[in-house]
Design a protein around this motif. Structure first.
Motif, PDB file in Angstrom:
ATOM      1  N   VAL A   1      40.476  54.702  41.310  1.00  0.00           N
ATOM      2  CA  VAL A   1      41.123  53.660  40.512  1.00  0.00           C
ATOM      3  C   VAL A   1      42.393  53.162  41.202  1.00  0.00           C
ATOM      4  CG1 VAL A   1      42.191  53.152  38.288  1.00  0.00           C
ATOM      5  CG2 VAL A   1      40.179  54.633  38.391  1.00  0.00           C
ATOM      6  N   GLU A   2      43.116  54.095  41.838  1.00  0.00           N
ATOM      7  CA  GLU A   2      44.340  53.690  42.534  1.00  0.00           C
ATOM      8  C   GLU A   2      44.042  52.750  43.688  1.00  0.00           C
ATOM      9  OE1 GLU A   2      45.952  57.457  43.570  1.00  0.00           O
ATOM     10  OE2 GLU A   2      46.554  57.897  41.499  1.00  0.00           O
ATOM     11  N   VAL A   3      42.936  52.988  44.360  1.00  0.00           N
ATOM     12  CA  VAL A   3      42.584  52.089  45.462  1.00  0.00           C
ATOM     13  C   VAL A   3      42.351  50.676  44.929  1.00  0.00           C
ATOM     14  CG1 VAL A   3      40.920  51.619  47.278  1.00  0.00           C
ATOM     15  CG2 VAL A   3      41.605  53.975  46.819  1.00  0.00           C
ATOM     16  N   LEU A   4      41.604  50.581  43.850  1.00  0.00           N
ATOM     17  CA  LEU A   4      41.361  49.255  43.270  1.00  0.00           C
ATOM     18  C   LEU A   4      42.678  48.609  42.845  1.00  0.00           C
ATOM     19  CD1 LEU A   4      38.141  49.747  41.096  1.00  0.00           C
ATOM     20  CD2 LEU A   4      38.361  48.855  43.411  1.00  0.00           C
TER      21      LEU A   4
ATOM     22  N   ARG B   1      46.873  44.470  43.800  1.00  0.00           N
ATOM     23  CA  ARG B   1      48.268  44.116  44.053  1.00  0.00           C
ATOM     24  C   ARG B   1      48.334  43.059  45.164  1.00  0.00           C
ATOM     25  NH1 ARG B   1      50.424  48.948  45.288  1.00  0.00           N
ATOM     26  NH2 ARG B   1      49.910  49.667  43.187  1.00  0.00           N
ATOM     27  N   GLY B   2      47.399  43.138  46.088  1.00  0.00           N
ATOM     28  CA  GLY B   2      47.317  42.131  47.143  1.00  0.00           C
ATOM     29  C   GLY B   2      46.962  40.748  46.627  1.00  0.00           C
ATOM     30  N   PHE B   3      46.500  40.682  45.383  1.00  0.00           N
ATOM     31  CA  PHE B   3      46.232  39.384  44.756  1.00  0.00           C
ATOM     32  C   PHE B   3      47.389  38.976  43.833  1.00  0.00           C
ATOM     33  CE2 PHE B   3      42.017  40.587  46.056  1.00  0.00           C
ATOM     34  CZ  PHE B   3      41.350  39.399  46.301  1.00  0.00           C
ATOM     35  N   GLY B   4      48.444  39.758  43.856  1.00  0.00           N
ATOM     36  CA  GLY B   4      49.586  39.445  43.002  1.00  0.00           C
ATOM     37  C   GLY B   4      49.410  39.878  41.554  1.00  0.00           C
ATOM     38  N   ILE B   5      48.473  40.802  41.319  1.00  0.00           N
ATOM     39  CA  ILE B   5      48.257  41.287  39.961  1.00  0.00           C
ATOM     40  C   ILE B   5      48.867  42.671  39.828  1.00  0.00           C
ATOM     41  CG2 ILE B   5      46.545  41.777  38.182  1.00  0.00           C
ATOM     42  CD1 ILE B   5      44.585  40.032  39.719  1.00  0.00           C
ATOM     43  N   ASP B   6      49.758  42.855  38.859  1.00  0.00           N
ATOM     44  CA  ASP B   6      50.262  44.211  38.622  1.00  0.00           C
ATOM     45  C   ASP B   6      50.679  44.378  37.163  1.00  0.00           C
ATOM     46  OD1 ASP B   6      52.485  42.689  38.624  1.00  0.00           O
ATOM     47  OD2 ASP B   6      53.369  43.561  40.429  1.00  0.00           O
ATOM     48  N   GLY B   7      51.214  45.557  36.850  1.00  0.00           N
ATOM     49  CA  GLY B   7      51.622  45.843  35.479  1.00  0.00           C
ATOM     50  C   GLY B   7      50.420  45.916  34.547  1.00  0.00           C
ATOM     51  N   ASP B   8      50.621  45.492  33.322  1.00  0.00           N
ATOM     52  CA  ASP B   8      49.543  45.466  32.326  1.00  0.00           C
ATOM     53  C   ASP B   8      48.299  44.758  32.844  1.00  0.00           C
ATOM     54  OD1 ASP B   8      51.062  46.726  30.470  1.00  0.00           O
ATOM     55  OD2 ASP B   8      50.701  45.249  28.882  1.00  0.00           O
ATOM     56  N   GLN B   9      48.538  43.623  33.470  1.00  0.00           N
ATOM     57  CA  GLN B   9      47.379  42.839  33.916  1.00  0.00           C
ATOM     58  C   GLN B   9      46.560  43.589  34.960  1.00  0.00           C
ATOM     59  OE1 GLN B   9      46.027  40.254  32.526  1.00  0.00           O
ATOM     60  NE2 GLN B   9      47.636  40.508  30.978  1.00  0.00           N
TER      61      GLN B   9
ATOM     62  N   VAL C   1      41.673  45.874  36.713  1.00  0.00           N
ATOM     63  CA  VAL C   1      40.950  47.023  37.288  1.00  0.00           C
ATOM     64  C   VAL C   1      39.776  47.382  36.388  1.00  0.00           C
ATOM     65  CG1 VAL C   1      41.090  49.492  37.728  1.00  0.00           C
ATOM     66  CG2 VAL C   1      42.843  47.983  38.632  1.00  0.00           C
ATOM     67  N   ARG C   2      39.980  47.318  35.088  1.00  0.00           N
ATOM     68  CA  ARG C   2      38.865  47.628  34.185  1.00  0.00           C
ATOM     69  C   ARG C   2      37.697  46.665  34.389  1.00  0.00           C
ATOM     70  NH1 ARG C   2      42.462  48.735  28.687  1.00  0.00           N
ATOM     71  NH2 ARG C   2      42.980  50.911  29.158  1.00  0.00           N
TER      72      ARG C   2
ATOM     73  N   TRP D   1      42.989  34.916  38.318  1.00  0.00           N
ATOM     74  CA  TRP D   1      43.260  35.763  37.160  1.00  0.00           C
ATOM     75  C   TRP D   1      44.271  35.137  36.189  1.00  0.00           C
ATOM     76  CZ3 TRP D   1      40.639  39.754  35.313  1.00  0.00           C
ATOM     77  CH2 TRP D   1      41.224  40.531  34.301  1.00  0.00           C
ATOM     78  N   PRO D   2      45.360  34.597  36.669  1.00  0.00           N
ATOM     79  CA  PRO D   2      46.338  34.027  35.735  1.00  0.00           C
ATOM     80  C   PRO D   2      45.722  32.927  34.860  1.00  0.00           C
ATOM     81  CG  PRO D   2      47.300  34.229  37.924  1.00  0.00           C
ATOM     82  CD  PRO D   2      45.841  34.539  38.066  1.00  0.00           C
ATOM     83  N   ASP D   3      44.856  32.093  35.449  1.00  0.00           N
ATOM     84  CA  ASP D   3      44.181  31.055  34.665  1.00  0.00           C
ATOM     85  C   ASP D   3      43.360  31.681  33.539  1.00  0.00           C
ATOM     86  OD1 ASP D   3      45.253  29.394  36.466  1.00  0.00           O
ATOM     87  OD2 ASP D   3      43.352  28.692  37.331  1.00  0.00           O
ATOM     88  N   THR D   4      42.628  32.721  33.883  1.00  0.00           N
ATOM     89  CA  THR D   4      41.787  33.376  32.876  1.00  0.00           C
ATOM     90  C   THR D   4      42.638  33.935  31.747  1.00  0.00           C
ATOM     91  OG1 THR D   4      40.260  33.975  34.639  1.00  0.00           O
ATOM     92  CG2 THR D   4      39.994  35.103  32.537  1.00  0.00           C
ATOM     93  N   VAL D   5      43.751  34.546  32.124  1.00  0.00           N
ATOM     94  CA  VAL D   5      44.634  35.113  31.114  1.00  0.00           C
ATOM     95  C   VAL D   5      45.151  34.017  30.186  1.00  0.00           C
ATOM     96  CG1 VAL D   5      46.828  36.284  30.721  1.00  0.00           C
ATOM     97  CG2 VAL D   5      45.323  37.056  32.562  1.00  0.00           C
ATOM     98  N   SER D   6      45.579  32.905  30.755  1.00  0.00           N
ATOM     99  CA  SER D   6      46.135  31.865  29.882  1.00  0.00           C
ATOM    100  C   SER D   6      45.033  31.194  29.063  1.00  0.00           C
ATOM    101  CB  SER D   6      46.935  30.839  30.683  1.00  0.00           C
ATOM    102  OG  SER D   6      46.185  30.377  31.780  1.00  0.00           O
ATOM    103  N   ALA D   7      43.826  31.147  29.603  1.00  0.00           N
ATOM    104  CA  ALA D   7      42.712  30.609  28.806  1.00  0.00           C
ATOM    105  C   ALA D   7      42.508  31.473  27.564  1.00  0.00           C
ATOM    106  CB  ALA D   7      41.432  30.573  29.640  1.00  0.00           C
ATOM    107  N   ARG D   8      42.566  32.783  27.764  1.00  0.00           N
ATOM    108  CA  ARG D   8      42.376  33.662  26.621  1.00  0.00           C
ATOM    109  C   ARG D   8      43.526  33.545  25.628  1.00  0.00           C
ATOM    110  NH1 ARG D   8      42.689  38.453  23.868  1.00  0.00           N
ATOM    111  NH2 ARG D   8      44.812  38.695  24.599  1.00  0.00           N
TER     112      ARG D   8
END
Lengths: 208, 208
Positions: free
Chosen positions: A122-125, A130-138, A143-144, A186-193
DNA sequence: ATACAAAAGCTAATAGTATTAGCTTTTGGG
DNA sequence: CCCAAAAGCTAATACTATTAGCTTTTGTAT
């Protein structure tokens, strides 16, 4: 009578060979004991019964898978890293179908050593995302979804769930390509939701 | 002694109740017989041993799941249909965790009745994708990726694979939203992959 | 109504599994 | 060289599934 020289690790490895050959359902203390040339109760000196053996196999497999994923991602970033990890993930499941299946029993909540080892893949994923600029809660959510896609495909495939003649490799490449695009946007998907949640169906006014 | 009045269906339904309560691992002829107030060998008059019982449970579950998915999608199209089916899929796995797990053993290739029933859920997904303009070979690939995403999530979730406190419902909504976007832009994904295959890494010149 | 055959239940027996108890033997350190 | 701990063993117990064969119920045809 000479001694067999067993260790917990050796027992788990023999069991891993067995289930990679014959499937997880073939796992039994009797079968492992026979392969090791030993009486069944002797195994109890090294593993804590069938449950303990399953745990050892899980640790072995999680460590191996974590390694493979790490190695596959080193030196790469972004989409290249994600594609490489996805390929390594599926390759592990193909090479070690029994171990992969054994991996799907989550360790007990109080088994901290197992928790630690199971966390490595899971840490590898997480690192890749993180290389896509995704971190924290997102990162947790992303990862899920990523694990779901990879595991779901590999699991269905290993169970013979893809019966049709169309090329399964091609399906996987499309799944991976779709995943790359999903994490990219990912950010687009999040804001769509969030948009849906707030105004009940429409897209938000500002964004593309 | 009065007769119990069993049928294959009744036996399978009692077994389904058992595994939804206690997990698929708790499935045994002994446990089912006890619940039905009957001796173990009596079950053989209705199902073909443990293997046959597993088959009956699978048929039951596949038919139920197919129904739920169909019902959830009727009257809807496009993204709405896909979201509804995704919700119904996960809801079935939550409501009937044992049956869902039992469903994952693919039927034998020569068991045409089972093949037919197991195909229903897949047909629903195929129909939904047709609403996105995806059919033929591409529908096969797209259905595989969709099944992977939904099954992977539900399977990991049911196994306790999501340990962190972040909201799992939210993760699923994001997965579904990502899937909607993936099938919406399916042709782009396909051409991205073909582009890679042809020239070894670059995007094709013409497309967006 | 009654006879009877098939279906549905049962008990008993067999074989395979895990687990525990307790014995014997090997083996490595003082 | 001794001896205690570790590693193996056999025996016993308790499950499990499966098969064989018996008894009883039940529905149907006479």
């Amino acid at each position: 009578m000479p001694r067999a020289g067993l260790t917990p690790r050796l027992v788990a490895e023999e069991a891993a060979l067995l289930i990679d050959e014959q499937g997880l359902d073939a796992l039994s203390l009797a079968a492992v004991a026979k392969r090791l040339g030993v009486a069944v109760p002797s195994l109890y000196k090294h593993v804590d019964g069938l449950t303990g053996l399953r745990r050892e196999i899980g640790l072995l497999a999680a460590a191996e898978l974590g390694d493979r994923l790490r190695v596959s991602a080193t030196g790469l970033a972004g989409p290249d890293a994600l594609r490489a990890v996805a390929v390594a993930y599926r390759r592990y499941a193909h090479t070690h179908p029994g171990r992969y299946a054994a991996l799907q029993r989550a360790p007990a909540a109080d088994d901290t050593e197992a928790q630690r080892i199971y966390a490595v893949p899971v840490e590898v994923l997480t690192a890749v995302l993180r290389g896509f600029g995704i971190d924290g809660d997102q990162a947790v959510h992303a990862v899920r979804t990523l694990r779901s896609a990879l595991h779901g495909f590999v699991d269905l495939e290993s169970r013979g769930g893809f019966g049709l003649p169309e090329d399964v490799d091609e399906s996987y490449e499309l799944l991976v390509e779709g995943s790359v695009r999903a994490v990219r946007s990912w950010p687009d998907t999040v804001s769509a939701r969030f948009g849906e949640e707030r105004n009940g169906g429409g897209r938000p006014g500002g964004g593309p």
